[in-house]
Design an enzyme around this catalytic site. Structure first.
Site, PDB file in Angstrom:
ATOM      1  N   GLU A   1      -7.090   0.674   2.850  1.00  0.00           N
ATOM      2  CA  GLU A   1      -6.812  -0.227   3.995  1.00  0.00           C
ATOM      3  C   GLU A   1      -5.317  -0.306   4.304  1.00  0.00           C
ATOM      4  O   GLU A   1      -4.812  -1.360   4.689  1.00  0.00           O
ATOM      5  CB  GLU A   1      -7.364  -1.631   3.757  1.00  0.00           C
ATOM      6  CG  GLU A   1      -8.829  -1.802   4.008  1.00  0.00           C
ATOM      7  CD  GLU A   1      -9.314  -1.083   5.247  1.00  0.00           C
ATOM      8  OE1 GLU A   1      -8.589  -1.049   6.247  1.00  0.00           O
ATOM      9  OE2 GLU A   1     -10.424  -0.532   5.194  1.00  0.00           O
TER      10      GLU A   1
HETATM   11  C1  LIG Z   1     -11.830   4.914  -3.084  1.00  0.00           C
HETATM   12  C2  LIG Z   1     -11.279   5.091  -1.701  1.00  0.00           C
HETATM   13  C3  LIG Z   1     -11.968   4.585  -0.616  1.00  0.00           C
HETATM   14  C4  LIG Z   1     -11.474   4.775   0.675  1.00  0.00           C
HETATM   15  N1  LIG Z   1     -12.209   4.364   1.757  1.00  0.00           N
HETATM   16  C5  LIG Z   1     -11.832   4.737   3.002  1.00  0.00           C
HETATM   17  C6  LIG Z   1     -12.686   4.527   4.135  1.00  0.00           C
HETATM   18  O1  LIG Z   1     -13.771   3.945   4.017  1.00  0.00           O
HETATM   19  N2  LIG Z   1     -12.278   4.987   5.345  1.00  0.00           N
HETATM   20  C7  LIG Z   1     -11.093   5.641   5.524  1.00  0.00           C
HETATM   21  O2  LIG Z   1     -10.800   6.035   6.640  1.00  0.00           O
HETATM   22  N3  LIG Z   1     -10.254   5.844   4.472  1.00  0.00           N
HETATM   23  C8  LIG Z   1     -10.598   5.424   3.227  1.00  0.00           C
HETATM   24  N4  LIG Z   1      -9.783   5.665   2.147  1.00  0.00           N
HETATM   25  C9  LIG Z   1      -8.485   6.295   2.378  1.00  0.00           C
HETATM   26  C10 LIG Z   1      -7.328   5.348   2.175  1.00  0.00           C
HETATM   27  O3  LIG Z   1      -7.280   4.387   3.190  1.00  0.00           O
HETATM   28  C11 LIG Z   1      -6.048   6.181   2.059  1.00  0.00           C
HETATM   29  O4  LIG Z   1      -6.108   6.845   0.800  1.00  0.00           O
HETATM   30  C12 LIG Z   1      -4.779   5.366   2.181  1.00  0.00           C
HETATM   31  O5  LIG Z   1      -4.637   4.852   3.486  1.00  0.00           O
HETATM   32  C13 LIG Z   1      -3.515   6.162   1.829  1.00  0.00           C
HETATM   33  O6  LIG Z   1      -3.497   7.418   2.452  1.00  0.00           O
HETATM   34  P1  LIG Z   1      -3.233   8.729   1.557  1.00  0.00           P
HETATM   35  O7  LIG Z   1      -4.172   8.681   0.416  1.00  0.00           O
HETATM   36  O8  LIG Z   1      -3.276   9.900   2.437  1.00  0.00           O
HETATM   37  O9  LIG Z   1      -1.780   8.524   0.986  1.00  0.00           O
HETATM   38  P2  LIG Z   1      -0.419   8.975   1.708  1.00  0.00           P
HETATM   39  O10 LIG Z   1      -0.433   8.518   3.118  1.00  0.00           O
HETATM   40  O11 LIG Z   1      -0.192  10.397   1.427  1.00  0.00           O
HETATM   41  O12 LIG Z   1       0.640   8.093   0.914  1.00  0.00           O
HETATM   42  C14 LIG Z   1       1.196   8.472  -0.350  1.00  0.00           C
HETATM   43  C15 LIG Z   1       2.302   7.465  -0.688  1.00  0.00           C
HETATM   44  O13 LIG Z   1       3.342   7.559   0.303  1.00  0.00           O
HETATM   45  C16 LIG Z   1       3.580   6.306   0.921  1.00  0.00           C
HETATM   46  N5  LIG Z   1       3.869   6.520   2.338  1.00  0.00           N
HETATM   47  C17 LIG Z   1       3.157   7.242   3.224  1.00  0.00           C
HETATM   48  N6  LIG Z   1       3.746   7.189   4.439  1.00  0.00           N
HETATM   49  C18 LIG Z   1       4.846   6.410   4.324  1.00  0.00           C
HETATM   50  C19 LIG Z   1       5.851   5.948   5.224  1.00  0.00           C
HETATM   51  N7  LIG Z   1       5.830   6.259   6.523  1.00  0.00           N
HETATM   52  N8  LIG Z   1       6.826   5.147   4.736  1.00  0.00           N
HETATM   53  C20 LIG Z   1       6.837   4.790   3.444  1.00  0.00           C
HETATM   54  N9  LIG Z   1       5.914   5.191   2.540  1.00  0.00           N
HETATM   55  C21 LIG Z   1       4.925   5.988   2.983  1.00  0.00           C
HETATM   56  C22 LIG Z   1       2.317   5.506   0.687  1.00  0.00           C
HETATM   57  O14 LIG Z   1       2.574   4.094   0.658  1.00  0.00           O
HETATM   58  C23 LIG Z   1       1.826   6.027  -0.665  1.00  0.00           C
HETATM   59  O15 LIG Z   1       2.444   5.312  -1.699  1.00  0.00           O
HETATM   60  C24 LIG Z   1     -10.248   5.443   0.855  1.00  0.00           C
HETATM   61  C25 LIG Z   1      -9.537   5.927  -0.250  1.00  0.00           C
HETATM   62  C26 LIG Z   1     -10.048   5.770  -1.508  1.00  0.00           C
HETATM   63  C27 LIG Z   1      -9.289   6.373  -2.676  1.00  0.00           C
END
Ligand SMILES: Cc1cc2nc3c(=O)[nH]c(=O)nc-3n(C[C@H](O)[C@H](O)[C@H](O)COP(=O)(O)OP(=O)(O)OC[C@H]3O[C@@H](n4cnc5c(N)ncnc54)[C@H](O)[C@@H]3O)c2cc1C
Length: 590
Positions: free
Chosen positions: A439
């Site tokens: 989220e």
């Molecule tokens: C168990 C689980 C359930 C989920 N359920 C859903 C779902 O139902 N629907 C859905 O759509 N998604 C879902 N997700 C996805 C989830 O919302 C994302 O994993 C999350 O938003 C982070 O995206 P990412 O994993 O690509 O991390 P990234 O975006 O790659 O982030 C990696 C790190 O970099 C930081 N970061 C990224 N961009 C920036 C920035 N601009 N400035 C500063 N820091 C930054 C982040 O804070 C994080 O610490 C789920 C994930 C999991 C693991």
């Protein structure tokens, strides 16, 4: 391990910390009768203890299974879900026009805490359905509402929220799933989504997916995203289920926690494209999705509160039974329960106080949102909407950080047994971890707080809140109650630090944005621990007249003197570390 909903703590937080009673008295809740709150929570607590809590470990141990596109949930899950919908629990805050009970979000927030505490992996499914209901109700056409909303409200069908793709996580604007316009007004979707919670399961006969996708001629980034409703099974004109739509679970993840919640890879387009219906307008999908995400962010904050409370209850029970060593000052032979050792007492107090503060912040967010939806007064509406927007990232990030920290302390109280799965303390620790990530990660919440919520209207929403919190501190000061110790003074210092830091950030948010961004996470913590301290003090002021009220004064005092007191260090972390952070280049980090 049994679970008992802490009804008294919850009522105090709702009625006084979050201000539900005064909002009802001021007429902002229409004809809602606050007398029913306790009865609803009692019943929710019973359902959670009898039906959901016993399945928490079963779900963790069994997880889910995927076979040729179909997900099977853990033993007992289907039956529990049926009892959930039969009991009307899915419809607590759903719109009355579509069969919901129309109760305030604040009541549903307290229920969400209960579901998450008893069984977070189960509660996550209805949490997302509720977000889908909000989005469809706010932005969907009358025809879509007629077909889908009633079934989502009752829980006969569940909802999913599909944003994430391999290259598009925090950066939602990078998503590539395509939607093509069809002559009949529908769309065909092709693409792959990852990490989709309850993307498939066997608890209902249909699932309604809310999918973000991009039209062929859409502008780049978030301005070119549209929201589509994509049912697992198409729905015939008479409401019966029709053909299987071209959206399938093609994988499930093996995860650190919430094993019983299926996290699916969803594939659309292997059979020509999934049929989708536009929600809202083309290229306006982010607006619709924000309705969904804000609701879900508060829900995830409440997961943090729930898991923290469960971890606390379990640690307390263990500390009362486990005997080790003599407590200083006791006489006789044999060992004392570890709860008698000051270090354990302190740990338990910290767990309980942090949980209570996070609870009050989440409930206060729900009350602000309720007022913004329900009041007839335009000025009150605008202020409440701004307050709800300001508090949402704090409710999400502060409460989920607290959930993780309290679950960590819960393992510690158990000693070696905390590391062994049988006690369940380890499961809370594992389950809590995701709440800081999904989220919108907590880092992204902090950035939202600084760049959008603080910066909106020149900081006016923040300063209006600080004035209200200052009035609470004044009440503590003039109470002259020695039981408060130095609560008043500590909260005053924290408020002053929060105000100075807010002004420092406001000056830099446009002129030196990297300096402001470098301090976003400690700023959110500073905000949460000051706000939480003041809300607990307000609750203590209300409770101290009651026979068992003194313990709430102790709790508020502990929080102010041990946690809010960190405000000045957090201020320095924001204002003094920007240079070091922004001076650190990739070579240094390497
Ligand atoms: C168990 C689980 C359930 C989920 N359920 C859903 C779902 O139902 N629907 C859905 O759509 N998604 C879902 N997700 C996805 C989830 O919302 C994302 O994993 C999350 O938003 C982070 O995206 P990412 O994993 O690509 O991390 P990234 O975006 O790659 O982030 C990696 C790190 O970099 C930081 N970061 C990224 N961009 C920036 C920035 N601009 N400035 C500063 N820091 C930054 C982040 O804070 C994080 O610490 C789920 C994930 C999991 C693991």
């Amino acid at each position: 391990m049994t679970y008992r909903a802490p009804i008294n703590d919850m009522l105090l937080a709702l009625n006084y910390g979050a201000g539900l009673l005064s909002a009802v008295e001021a007429g902002h809740y229409g004809d809602f009768d606050a007398e029913i709150t306790a009865a609803v929570l009692e019943e929710a607590g019973k359902f959670a203890a009898d039906v959901l809590a016993p399945l928490n470990r079963t779900g963790d141990a069994h997880g889910v299974k995927l076979d040729t596109g179909k997900v099977t949930t853990a033993p007992g899950w289907r039956d529990a879900y049926k009892r959930w919908t039969d009991g009307g629990w899915n419809a607590v805050s759903g719109p009355e026009a579509f069969g919901g009970q129309g109760l305030p979000l604040a009541i549903n927030a307290a229920c969400t805490e209960i579901w998450s505490a008893s069984n977070m992996a189960f509660g996550l499914c209805p949490l997302l359905t509720l977000s889908a209901i909000e989005a469809l109700d706010a932005h969907g056409s009358e025809e879509l509402k007629k077909t889908y909303l009633g079934k989502l409200v009752s829980g006969e069908w569940t909802g999913t929220m599909q944003l994430t793709e391999p290259q598009a996580g925090s950066d939602v604007g990078a998503l590539r799933t395509r939607a093509e316009r069809m002559p009949d007004g529908t769309y065909r979707l092709k693409g792959t989504k990852i990490f989709i919670t309850y993307g498939d399961h066997d608890m209902t006969d249909n699932i309604v997916h809310f999918v973000l996708a991009r039209l062929p001629d859409a502008p780049a980034g978030t301005k070119g995203i549209s929201l589509f409703l994509v049912p697992k099974f198409l729905v015939n004109a008479n409401g019966s289920l029709g053909a299987r739509n071209d959206i399938y679970a093609s994988g499930v993840e093996h995860k650190l926690g919430i094993h019983a919640s299926p996290t699916c890879t969803m594939t659309m387009g292997d059979g020509g494209g999934a049929i989708g219906y536009l929600i809202g307008e083309e290229n306006q999908g982010m607006r619709c999705m924000f309705t969904m995400m804000n609701q879900a962010r508060l829900g995830v904050g409440l997961e943090g509160v729930g898991i923290a409370d469960r971890a606390y209850q379990q640690a307390l029970a263990y500390a009362q039974e486990r005997r080790q060593g003599r407590a200083v000052g006791t006489v006789g032979n044999g060992a004392d329960p570890i709860v008698m050792h000051p270090d354990i007492k302190r740990t338990l107090l910290q767990m309980r106080a942090m949980t209570a503060a996070a609870r009050s912040i989440c409930y206060a967010t729900a009350v602000a949102l309720d007022i913004s939806f329900r009041t007839k007064d335009a000025k009150v509406q605008a202020e409440a909407a701004a307050r709800g927007a300001l508090l949402t990232p704090i409710a999400k990030a502060f409460s989920t950080d607290i959930g993780n920290e309290v679950a960590y302390l819960g393992v510690q109280v158990h000693g070696g047994m905390g590391f062994i799965e049988e006690t369940g303390a380890a499961q809370h620790y594992r389950d809590a971890r995701i709440t800081s990530i999904y989220e919108g990660t907590n880092g992204i919440q902090s950035i939202d707080l600084v760049t959008r919520k603080l910066a909106a209207n020149g900081g006016a929403s923040v300063f209006a809140l600080l004035d209200e919190l200052s009035a609470i501190v004044k009440q503590v000061e003039i109470s002259n109650d020695p039981a408060f110790g130095t609560t008043g003074a500590k909260l005053r210092e924290a408020l002053a630090a929060l105000e100075r830091t807010s002004r420092w950030l406001l000056e830099r948010v446009t002129s030196a944005p990297n300096d402001a961004l470098a301090g976003a996470t400690p700023y959110l913590r500073l905000f949460g621990s000051t706000l939480g301290g003041c809300l607990l003090a307000n609750e203590a002021l209300a409770a101290r007249k009651e026979s068992d009220g003194k313990r709430y004064v102790t709790l508020a005092r502990f929080f102010a003197e041990n946690i809010s007191v960190q405000a000045t260090s957090l201020e320095k972390a924001v204002t003094d570390s920007a240079e070091a952070v922004n001076g650190a280049d990739a070579a240094l980090l390497g």
